[in-house]
Design a protein around this motif. Structure first.
Motif: not given
Length: 200
Positions: A24-53
């Motif tokens: 969680t971002v310190a001092g971030g706005p309530e109900g702000g965006r979800v930022l998914a950081v992708l790097t081109g690795a295989r683990a991006d699939a889990d990041v995308a699925a978690h962020a989308g859900q």
């Protein structure tokens, strides 16, 4: 020599899942965006699925940011001009396999974030650079496949009882608060366009 019995049934291997890190971002706005950081690795699939859900459950918008390591300023004017176009093409290639995962949350945005030249995005991500980027787009939660370093005053790590990162919005943090149902993916949902300036 080992002989296998013809009556022995093989047990299918469990599906491979990569660890997902949520902050969680310190001092971030309530109900702000979800930022998914992708790097081109295989683990991006889990990041995308978690962020989308997560975004679908909380009614928030996802920004999918592809992280690239900065090569510094080029003295060649032609290379400097062509660089944004090259990064855009590379980012689109990274994002393409995960479009359906982000579509679960409905509308989403795509972006590019440049990291310091000495960064190894497959090992850890610089917290300060991502904190500036998250603040600019209004993100409250950051999902990555590798740890942020150092989280310090910029981020707070989030876990549930099982050790899996599951960040919640302020309205869901009270115990026993009902969760919103997951919105099914819409195959007709349009692809988000790459937007946002790179952060160094």
């Amino acid at each position: 020599m080992t002989t296998l019995s013809p009556h022995r049934r093989s047990t299918p291997a469990p599906p491979h899942t990569s660890p997902v890190h949520a902050y969680t971002v310190a001092g971030g706005p309530e109900g702000g965006r979800v930022l998914a950081v992708l790097t081109g690795a295989r683990a991006d699939a889990d990041v995308a699925a978690h962020a989308g859900q997560l975004a679908a459950r909380t009614g928030r918008t996802v920004t999918a940011a592809v992280a690239f390591r900065s090569n510094g300023f080029s003295v060649n004017a032609l290379l400097h001009i062509a660089r944004p176009r090259r990064l855009t093409h590379q980012a689109e290639a990274v994002l393409a396999p995960h479009t359906e995962s982000f579509a679960v949350a409905g509308h989403h945005r795509n972006a590019i974030v440049l990291l310091p030249a000495r960064t190894n995005p497959f090992h850890r991500l610089p917290a300060r650079a991502l904190a500036r980027f998250a603040a600019r787009i209004g993100a409250t939660t950051v999902i990555t496949s590798v740890p942020l370093h150092p989280p310090g005053q910029h981020f707070a790590r989030v876990h549930d009882a099982s050790g899996t990162a599951t960040p919640a919005t302020p309205g869901e943090r009270s115990r026993g608060a009902p969760r919103r149902p997951t919105v099914p993916a819409d195959p007709r949902a349009p692809l988000g366009r790459l937007s946002g300036k790179a952060v160094t």
